[in-house]
Design a protein around this motif. Structure first.
Motif, PDB file in Angstrom:
ATOM      1  N   ALA A 504      49.442  75.652  41.549  1.00 37.67           N
ATOM      2  CA  ALA A 504      50.732  76.088  41.008  1.00 37.67           C
ATOM      3  C   ALA A 504      51.305  77.300  41.743  1.00 37.67           C
ATOM      4  O   ALA A 504      52.519  77.359  41.970  1.00 37.67           O
ATOM      5  N   PRO A 505      50.495  78.296  42.148  1.00 41.57           N
ATOM      6  CA  PRO A 505      51.070  79.429  42.899  1.00 41.57           C
ATOM      7  C   PRO A 505      51.729  78.998  44.208  1.00 41.57           C
ATOM      8  O   PRO A 505      52.819  79.477  44.547  1.00 41.57           O
ATOM      9  N   THR A 508      54.945  77.260  43.510  1.00 40.71           N
ATOM     10  CA  THR A 508      55.974  78.220  43.111  1.00 40.71           C
ATOM     11  C   THR A 508      56.734  78.747  44.318  1.00 40.71           C
ATOM     12  O   THR A 508      57.958  78.861  44.308  1.00 40.71           O
ATOM     13  N   THR A 512      60.654  78.107  44.916  1.00 39.48           N
ATOM     14  CA  THR A 512      61.532  79.281  45.022  1.00 39.48           C
ATOM     15  C   THR A 512      62.484  79.135  46.194  1.00 39.48           C
ATOM     16  O   THR A 512      63.675  79.481  46.102  1.00 39.48           O
ATOM     17  N   LEU A 528      60.234  75.614  38.505  1.00 40.13           N
ATOM     18  CA  LEU A 528      59.658  76.962  38.499  1.00 40.13           C
ATOM     19  C   LEU A 528      59.137  77.330  37.122  1.00 40.13           C
ATOM     20  O   LEU A 528      58.110  78.015  36.996  1.00 40.13           O
ATOM     21  N   CYS A 531      55.782  75.589  36.731  1.00 39.73           N
ATOM     22  CA  CYS A 531      54.753  76.274  37.521  1.00 39.73           C
ATOM     23  C   CYS A 531      54.309  77.577  36.858  1.00 39.73           C
ATOM     24  O   CYS A 531      53.113  77.905  36.827  1.00 39.73           O
ATOM     25  N   ALA A 532      55.252  78.338  36.328  1.00 39.19           N
ATOM     26  CA  ALA A 532      54.902  79.605  35.674  1.00 39.19           C
ATOM     27  C   ALA A 532      54.052  79.349  34.436  1.00 39.19           C
ATOM     28  O   ALA A 532      53.080  80.078  34.170  1.00 39.19           O
ATOM     29  N   ARG A 535      50.540  78.610  35.489  1.00 37.40           N
ATOM     30  CA  ARG A 535      49.772  79.796  35.898  1.00 37.40           C
ATOM     31  C   ARG A 535      49.202  80.504  34.681  1.00 37.40           C
ATOM     32  O   ARG A 535      48.085  81.018  34.722  1.00 37.40           O
ATOM     33  N   ASP A 540      53.588  85.515  33.430  1.00 39.91           N
ATOM     34  CA  ASP A 540      54.009  84.178  33.853  1.00 39.91           C
ATOM     35  C   ASP A 540      54.730  83.452  32.715  1.00 39.91           C
ATOM     36  O   ASP A 540      55.713  82.743  32.939  1.00 39.91           O
ATOM     37  N   HIS A 547      63.170  80.734  32.763  1.00 39.01           N
ATOM     38  CA  HIS A 547      63.651  79.538  33.456  1.00 39.01           C
ATOM     39  C   HIS A 547      63.953  78.416  32.459  1.00 39.01           C
ATOM     40  O   HIS A 547      65.007  77.772  32.539  1.00 39.01           O
TER      41      HIS A 547
END
Length: 714
Positions: A504-505, A508, A512, A528, A531-532, A535, A540, A547
């Motif tokens: 996931a990082p 991201t 982005t 996004l 993904c956050a 995390r 996060d 978002h």
């Protein structure tokens, strides 16, 4: 009557110049219709684009105008009159067209003369009082509007038409430029472009309509969407020009007049593009750009200076909007502001010129999307469901289990402690990364920036490989696409591959880059947010909430954002907000059932990470009432009732009622083993047995049936 044959239009008539009255473009040439789009700019893939998803169509990139509405119209200007002088010294030139040399300049710190005689040709000049000057016998000059190296502009009264006009007096050295500007303006008919009224060879002089307004700027009380709507109007004018092979080459606030237009519906706030002195033809003018304003033009050495395209004008508008919206851009946390700043960063990117917008329609699509995000927030609260121009539809809600009853397997594997508390998996969670990678929508071909067919085929193969969970094949296909590293399509597919690997990082970072390129699109923000949430850290989750909130507030039709928002609200201890999100999502027909189930589960779910927490009695009552009105299968209803009963047990332990709720699940077990496990769990949850003496003093009690066993007490 000839009709437009473009697939994305097909409804407009062709005017006398051969352009469509609806889309302002020329018809496609005879023969097989190519993909809708324009030729790629320098450094971009050659040829027409291969469709990555569905046919590339952008029917209305200007939809942000309807969302912004009509702002507060400026006050009607006072009747023009009175001199505006004295003219600044740097703008004082001899009025003799055959001379045009600087006059009235100061020396040694002393100011120059406002009136006098040219030292070179003896022509009298007066920059304080232009009254008395009449041009071509009909234009009575009233004031100087401005002057420069090319000449001067006057406000004059047209005696024949009894109206005010602008007369541009140009030096003889730029007479050819004046004729070119005349020829260009004569053929233009657009509401946001100044109109030419006449041409006088004496001088020469151009006669233009007088637009009684001021250069574009932000006024007190202006809403951000109002200013951005003016940007769309300028983009419409530029699209009209570019479709005719023309470049303005001097787009800046001074050349965009904001004025009040009277209409049957009332006064309107409008803009008009003026000063076509630097206009050039892409076909006829092949040399580098000469006339431009440095602060609003790409830096020297940029490809646009050598071989200018419509991107030259789009850069100028980007710089213009950056200046006009400067005060609003100070708070990037305000709705839509961060997206706006990313949009302007792309429009004016000097490090990677290839990232910039290649057409007014491409710019307009993203700018309309930014307006959409702004007006969706309070106090306007205008939500619009609209298909994306660059992403296909997304049918998977990605509710992470929240939109369905807790799986029966959770109850089958549950264990109970001595107090009756159950150990079970989390009631729901963020969707699995691999599932997210498959569920996110496929990109569509950008009609204004098509990729080569070979690249389109490679991206389609990458997508298929992701669905097969063949990540090695997906990476090979993406490499075969051979896209520039800055291209958003490359970043999008790289992000999907990273998600499919569970990284996931890394995903991201890629998403982005997509958001920076497409700030008006909602799908990158949804990616996004997912993904956050994956995390999982406290910060996060706040990023995910931001978002998800933006996407869901803009359009609830992207149900994954609503479910995600509800999950992170609960994870951060906001039960009421989580339930509210689910109930709002229930208003969307496609997600109504899942959202209503989610609302029930959120009302009774344990709060994390603070622990189980205590559910309010009112929430329990709401959950019971909601379950009674749900149209779900009996197995799902039994599961929801068991969840409600367990939440009530945590509030006020009643082991017998919880045991009965769990035992009711057994009727829906698929196997005998599951049935036995559920019955065993129900038995373990029953109240512990207590031996109570049947009478005081203890001992066994005898009856006429003989000695009896001690009675059971609960």
């Amino acid at each position: 009557m000839r009709m437009c044959n473009r697939p994305d239009c097909g409804r407009g008539e062709l005017d006398d110049s051969g352009f469509c009255t609806e889309c302002d473009r020329e018809p496609l040439p005879p023969g097989p219709a190519p993909a809708v789009g324009r030729e790629a700019g320098p450094g971009r893939g050659a040829g027409r684009g291969a469709s990555v998803g569905v046919a590339p169509v952008r029917p209305d990139p200007w939809y942000g105008l309807a969302l912004a509405g009509d702002g507060h119209a400026p006050e009607a200007p006072a009747a023009p009159g009175g001199p505006a002088g004295p003219v600044a010294e740097e703008h004082r030139f001899c009025p003799n067209p055959g001379c045009g040399r600087p006059v009235g300049r100061g020396q040694g710190g002393a100011p120059g003369r406002v009136a006098g005689f040219c030292a070179h040709c003896g022509t009298r000049y007066d920059f304080a009082q232009p009254h008395g000057l009449t041009i071509a016998g009909r234009y009575a000059v009233e004031r100087v509007l401005g002057s420069g190296a090319y000449g001067a502009a006057y406000l004059a009264h047209d005696r024949n038409l009894s109206t005010h006009v602008v007369v541009k007096a140009l030096n003889r050295s730029v007479a050819a430029t004046a004729e070119h500007e005349r020829d260009v303006l004569v053929g233009l008919r657009h509401d946001s472009i100044v109109r030419i009224l006449g041409y006088e060879r004496q001088g020469p002089h151009l006669v233009l309509e007088y637009v009684p307004g001021d250069p574009l700027s932000a006024r007190d009380g202006d809403r951000l969407e109002t200013l951005l709507a003016h940007g769309i109007r300028v983009l419409q004018a530029l699209d009209y020009l570019h479709a005719r092979g023309l470049l303005h080459c001097d787009v800046k606030p001074l050349n965009i007049i904001r004025y009040r237009e009277e209409s049957p519906a009332g006064p309107l706030d409008r803009v008009r593009l003026i000063d076509f002195g630097a206009v050039r033809s892409r076909e006829k003018d092949t040399g580098p750009v000469v006339a431009y304003t440095r602060a609003y033009a790409p830096p020297e050495g940029d490809p646009e200076h050598i071989r200018p395209t419509g991107g030259f004008d789009l850069y100028g508008l980007g710089m213009t909007l950056r200046e006009v919206c400067r005060a609003h851009g100070a708070d990037r946390a305000a709705p839509g502001v961060d997206s706006l700043m990313l949009l302007l960063d792309r429009a004016t990117d000097t490090a990677v010129p290839g990232r910039r917008f290649v057409s007014a329609r491409q710019f307009g699509e993203q700018l309309s999307g930014v307006i959409r995000q702004i007006v969706a927030a309070a106090p306007t609260g205008r939500q619009v469901t609209r298909p994306s121009a660059l992403f296909g539809s997304m049918t998977e809600p990605l509710h992470g289990g929240l939109g369905a009853a807790r799986p029966l397997a959770h109850w089958v594997r549950a264990t109970a402690d001595d107090r009756g508390r159950l150990s079970m998996p989390a009631p729901f969670a963020a969707p699995a990364p691999a599932d997210v990678a498959v569920a996110l929508p496929a990109p569509l071909s950008d009609p204004d920036d098509p990729v080569p067919r070979a690249a389109g085929d490679a991206l389609a193969e990458c997508r298929l490989a992701l669905r097969r969970r063949d990540l090695a094949a997906a990476e090979r296909a993406l490499a075969c696409a051979d896209l520039p590293g800055w291209h958003w399509l490359a970043s999008w597919y790289a992000g999907l591959i990273a998600l499919a690997r569970g990284d996931a990082p890394l995903a991201t970072g890629h998403f982005t880059d997509v958001r920076r390129a497409l700030p008006g699109e909602l799908v990158p923000q949804l990616a996004l947010g997912l993904c956050a949430e994956l995390r999982g850290g406290h910060d996060d989750l706040e990023v995910a909430r931001s978002h998800y909130g933006t996407v869901f507030a803009t359009t609830p039709a992207l149900g994954a954002a609503g479910f995600g928002l509800a999950r992170v609200h609960l994870l951060t201890g906001r039960r009421a907000d989580a339930v509210d999100a689910a109930e709002r999502l229930a208003g969307e027909f496609r997600f109504e059932r899942e959202a209503r189930v989610a609302a029930v589960r959120l009302l009774v779910a344990p709060l994390a990470p603070a622990g189980p927490g205590e559910v309010a009695e009112d929430d329990l009552a709401r959950a019971r009432e909601a379950v009674a009105g749900l149209e779900v299968e009996e197995a799902a209803a039994a599961g929801l009732r068991a969840e409600i009963q367990y939440a009530e047990f945590l509030r006020a332990p009643d082991r017998l009622r919880l045991s009965e709720a769990v035992r009711a699940l057994g009727a829906h077990a698929a196997t005998e083993r599951e049935y036995v496990a559920l019955v065993d769990l129900a038995n373990r949850l029953r109240p512990p047995l207590r031996w109570a003496p049947p009478w005081r003093g203890g001992g066994a009690r005898h009856s006429r049936f003989g000695r009896t066993a001690n009675t059971l007490s609960f």
